[in-house]
Design a protein around this motif. Structure first.
Motif, PDB file in Angstrom:
ATOM      1  N   UNK A  20       0.830  -1.208   0.000  1.00  0.00           N
ATOM      2  CA  UNK A  20       0.000   0.000   0.000  1.00  0.00           C
ATOM      3  C   UNK A  20       0.864   1.257   0.000  1.00  0.00           C
ATOM      4  N   UNK A  21       1.860   1.287   0.864  1.00  0.00           N
ATOM      5  CA  UNK A  21       2.748   2.450   0.933  1.00  0.00           C
ATOM      6  C   UNK A  21       3.543   2.594  -0.361  1.00  0.00           C
ATOM      7  N   UNK A  22       3.995   1.474  -0.922  1.00  0.00           N
ATOM      8  CA  UNK A  22       4.729   1.526  -2.182  1.00  0.00           C
ATOM      9  C   UNK A  22       3.890   2.066  -3.315  1.00  0.00           C
ATOM     10  N   UNK A  23       2.613   1.662  -3.356  1.00  0.00           N
ATOM     11  CA  UNK A  23       1.713   2.174  -4.394  1.00  0.00           C
ATOM     12  C   UNK A  23       1.517   3.684  -4.245  1.00  0.00           C
ATOM     13  N   UNK A  24       1.389   4.154  -2.997  1.00  0.00           N
ATOM     14  CA  UNK A  24       1.238   5.594  -2.768  1.00  0.00           C
ATOM     15  C   UNK A  24       2.482   6.358  -3.201  1.00  0.00           C
ATOM     16  N   UNK A  25       3.650   5.827  -2.872  1.00  0.00           N
ATOM     17  CA  UNK A  25       4.901   6.485  -3.264  1.00  0.00           C
ATOM     18  C   UNK A  25       5.024   6.540  -4.786  1.00  0.00           C
ATOM     19  N   UNK A  26       4.735   5.424  -5.443  1.00  0.00           N
ATOM     20  CA  UNK A  26       4.796   5.389  -6.914  1.00  0.00           C
ATOM     21  C   UNK A  26       3.829   6.393  -7.526  1.00  0.00           C
ATOM     22  N   UNK A  27       2.607   6.431  -6.997  1.00  0.00           N
ATOM     23  CA  UNK A  27       1.600   7.347  -7.530  1.00  0.00           C
ATOM     24  C   UNK A  27       2.000   8.803  -7.288  1.00  0.00           C
ATOM     25  N   UNK A  28       2.479   9.107  -6.080  1.00  0.00           N
ATOM     26  CA  UNK A  28       2.834  10.484  -5.746  1.00  0.00           C
ATOM     27  C   UNK A  28       3.996  10.981  -6.604  1.00  0.00           C
ATOM     28  N   UNK A  29       5.027  10.161  -6.759  1.00  0.00           N
ATOM     29  CA  UNK A  29       6.178  10.584  -7.558  1.00  0.00           C
ATOM     30  C   UNK A  29       5.820  10.684  -9.037  1.00  0.00           C
ATOM     31  N   UNK A  30       4.935   9.807  -9.510  1.00  0.00           N
ATOM     32  CA  UNK A  30       4.507   9.881 -10.903  1.00  0.00           C
ATOM     33  C   UNK A  30       3.707  11.146 -11.160  1.00  0.00           C
ATOM     34  N   UNK A  31       2.761  11.452 -10.286  1.00  0.00           N
ATOM     35  CA  UNK A  31       1.949  12.660 -10.442  1.00  0.00           C
ATOM     36  C   UNK A  31       2.820  13.903 -10.315  1.00  0.00           C
ATOM     37  N   UNK A  32       3.706  13.911  -9.316  1.00  0.00           N
ATOM     38  CA  UNK A  32       4.588  15.063  -9.140  1.00  0.00           C
ATOM     39  C   UNK A  32       5.509  15.244 -10.329  1.00  0.00           C
ATOM     40  N   UNK A  33       6.142  14.144 -10.779  1.00  0.00           N
ATOM     41  CA  UNK A  33       7.012  14.231 -11.938  1.00  0.00           C
ATOM     42  C   UNK A  33       6.258  14.630 -13.196  1.00  0.00           C
ATOM     43  N   UNK A  34       5.034  14.117 -13.347  1.00  0.00           N
ATOM     44  CA  UNK A  34       4.224  14.462 -14.502  1.00  0.00           C
ATOM     45  C   UNK A  34       3.818  15.918 -14.501  1.00  0.00           C
ATOM     46  N   UNK A  35       3.429  16.445 -13.329  1.00  0.00           N
ATOM     47  CA  UNK A  35       2.994  17.839 -13.239  1.00  0.00           C
ATOM     48  C   UNK A  35       4.151  18.801 -13.494  1.00  0.00           C
ATOM     49  N   UNK A  36       5.250  18.613 -12.745  1.00  0.00           N
ATOM     50  CA  UNK A  36       6.403  19.493 -12.931  1.00  0.00           C
ATOM     51  C   UNK A  36       7.002  19.316 -14.328  1.00  0.00           C
ATOM     52  N   UNK A  37       7.020  18.069 -14.794  1.00  0.00           N
ATOM     53  CA  UNK A  37       7.539  17.819 -16.129  1.00  0.00           C
ATOM     54  C   UNK A  37       6.711  18.497 -17.202  1.00  0.00           C
ATOM     55  N   UNK A  38       5.398  18.507 -17.031  1.00  0.00           N
ATOM     56  CA  UNK A  38       4.528  19.165 -18.015  1.00  0.00           C
ATOM     57  C   UNK A  38       4.766  20.666 -18.048  1.00  0.00           C
ATOM     58  N   UNK A  39       4.880  21.277 -16.872  1.00  0.00           N
ATOM     59  CA  UNK A  39       5.126  22.722 -16.827  1.00  0.00           C
ATOM     60  C   UNK A  39       6.454  23.079 -17.490  1.00  0.00           C
ATOM     61  N   UNK A  40       7.484  22.271 -17.222  1.00  0.00           N
ATOM     62  CA  UNK A  40       8.777  22.491 -17.850  1.00  0.00           C
ATOM     63  C   UNK A  40       8.689  22.243 -19.352  1.00  0.00           C
ATOM     64  N   UNK A  41       7.894  21.253 -19.733  1.00  0.00           N
ATOM     65  CA  UNK A  41       7.735  20.923 -21.147  1.00  0.00           C
ATOM     66  C   UNK A  41       7.074  22.059 -21.922  1.00  0.00           C
ATOM     67  N   UNK A  42       6.122  22.740 -21.303  1.00  0.00           N
ATOM     68  CA  UNK A  42       5.472  23.883 -21.965  1.00  0.00           C
ATOM     69  C   UNK A  42       6.507  24.943 -22.297  1.00  0.00           C
ATOM     70  N   UNK A  43       7.395  25.227 -21.351  1.00  0.00           N
ATOM     71  CA  UNK A  43       8.449  26.214 -21.579  1.00  0.00           C
ATOM     72  C   UNK A  43       9.380  25.766 -22.708  1.00  0.00           C
ATOM     73  N   UNK A  44       9.789  24.509 -22.674  1.00  0.00           N
ATOM     74  CA  UNK A  44      10.685  23.989 -23.702  1.00  0.00           C
ATOM     75  C   UNK A  44      10.025  24.038 -25.078  1.00  0.00           C
ATOM     76  N   UNK A  45       8.770  23.604 -25.144  1.00  0.00           N
ATOM     77  CA  UNK A  45       8.057  23.590 -26.420  1.00  0.00           C
ATOM     78  C   UNK A  45       7.883  25.001 -26.965  1.00  0.00           C
ATOM     79  N   UNK A  46       7.599  25.960 -26.082  1.00  0.00           N
ATOM     80  CA  UNK A  46       7.427  27.348 -26.520  1.00  0.00           C
ATOM     81  C   UNK A  46       8.734  27.908 -27.071  1.00  0.00           C
ATOM     82  N   UNK A  47       9.831  27.629 -26.384  1.00  0.00           N
ATOM     83  CA  UNK A  47      11.138  28.113 -26.828  1.00  0.00           C
ATOM     84  C   UNK A  47      11.487  27.537 -28.201  1.00  0.00           C
ATOM     85  N   UNK A  48      11.241  26.257 -28.390  1.00  0.00           N
ATOM     86  CA  UNK A  48      11.566  25.624 -29.668  1.00  0.00           C
ATOM     87  C   UNK A  48      10.603  26.056 -30.772  1.00  0.00           C
ATOM     88  N   UNK A  49       9.331  26.197 -30.430  1.00  0.00           N
ATOM     89  CA  UNK A  49       8.341  26.583 -31.441  1.00  0.00           C
ATOM     90  C   UNK A  49       8.604  27.986 -31.968  1.00  0.00           C
TER      91      UNK A  49
END
Length: 226
Positions: A20-49
Motif C-alpha cells: 500500500x505504501x509503495x503504491x502511494x509512493x509510486x503514484x505520488x512521484x509519478x503525479x509530481x514528476x508528470x505535473x512538474x515535467x509538463x510545466x517544464x515541457x510547456x516552456x521547452x516547447x514554446x522556446x523551440x516553437x
C-alpha cells in the motif's frame, strides 16, 4: 500443479502495508514528476516553437539527450552524479522526483511541439493583426489548441512513463517495485509477489487513465469532438 500460496502475502499485515505504501509512493512521484515535467515541457516547447535564439538549440540538445538515454542512467546521474558535482544531498525520493521530472519534460515537450506545429499560422497572424502580444497569443490561442489536440498522446505517454518508474527502486526509494522485491526476498514466493504487483500496476494504470479522461472533459469542454 504449482503450489501457489497467495495467502502468505495477503495474511501478512507488514506485506500489505508495504504494498500500500509503495503504491502511494509510486503514484505520488509519478503525479509530481508528470505535473512538474509538463510545466517544464510547456516552456521547452514554446522556446523551440518560437525559435528563441540560443535557447532553442539548448532545448533541442536537452530533449534529444533525455530521450536517447535510459531512465535508469538519468536516475543514477541525478542521485549520485549531481551531488558530487554540485555538493548537495537530498533524500532519495527527491532525487527520483527530479529525475522523473526531467524525463517526463523531454517527452511531453516533443509531443507539445508537434501539436504547436499543427496549428495554422493564420491564427497567429490574426492575433498579430489585433495587436496581441506573442506570449498572450501563445497562452490563449495556440497552446490550448495544441494541448487539446495532443492530449491523447500526452495521456498515453504519461501512462507509459508511470510503468517505467519501477526503476526508482534501484536508488532505494520505497516504491511499489521495491516493496515487491522486499517481500520476495522474505517470502521466496516470486510468482505470487510479481503477479500481485502486475495486478496493482494494471489497476493503477486504469485509475490514472480514468482520471485523465475526466480531466480532459473538464479542461476541454470548449472543444467539439468530431
Amino acid at each position: 500443479m504449482a503450489d501457489l500460496r497467495f495467502f502468505e502475502i495477503y495474511r501478512n499485515h507488514e506485506y500489505l502495508w508495504l504494498l500500500f505504501n509503495g503504491a502511494l509512493v509510486s503514484a505520488a512521484l509519478t503525479v509530481g514528476g508528470g505535473l512538474f515535467g509538463f510545466l517544464f515541457a510547456v516552456l521547452i516547447a514554446a522556446v523551440r516553437h518560437h525559435r528563441v535564439p540560443v535557447l532553442a538549440h539548448v532545448a533541442t540538445v536537452y530533449v534529444e539527450l533525455i530521450r536517447n538515454t535510459p531512465l535508469i542512467v538519468q536516475m543514477f546521474f541525478v542521485a549520485f552524479g549531481l551531488p558530487l558535482l554540485l555538493g548537495y544531498q537530498w533524500p532519495f525520493w527527491a532525487h527520483a522526483l527530479l529525475a522523473l521530472t526531467l524525463n517526463f519534460s523531454a517527452y511531453f515537450a516533443e509531443i507539445l511541439r508537434a501539436g504547436l506545429a499543427s496549428i495554422g499560422s493564420g491564427q497567429t497572424e490574426a492575433a498579430d493583426a489585433l495587436g496581441l502580444p506573442r506570449w498572450l497569443c501563445f497562452l490563449k490561442i495556440t497552446f490550448p489548441q495544441a494541448a487539446a489536440a495532443m492530449y491523447p498522446s500526452l495521456n498515453s505517454q504519461f501512462i507509459f512513463l508511470f510503468l517505467t518508474t519501477g526503476v526508482i527502486s534501484e536508488i532505494s526509494v520505497t516504491d511499489l517495485t521495491w516493496a515487491g522485491l522486499f517481500i520476495d526476498s522474505r517470502s521466496f514466493r516470486s510468482f505470487e509477489v510479481f503477479f500481485t504487483l502486475t495486478v496493482i500496476y494494471v489497476l493503477m494504470s486504469l485509475t490514472f487513465k480514468t482520471a485523465l479522461a475526466m480531466l480532459h472533459d473538464r479542461l476541454f469542454k470548449w472543444r467539439t469532438v468530431r
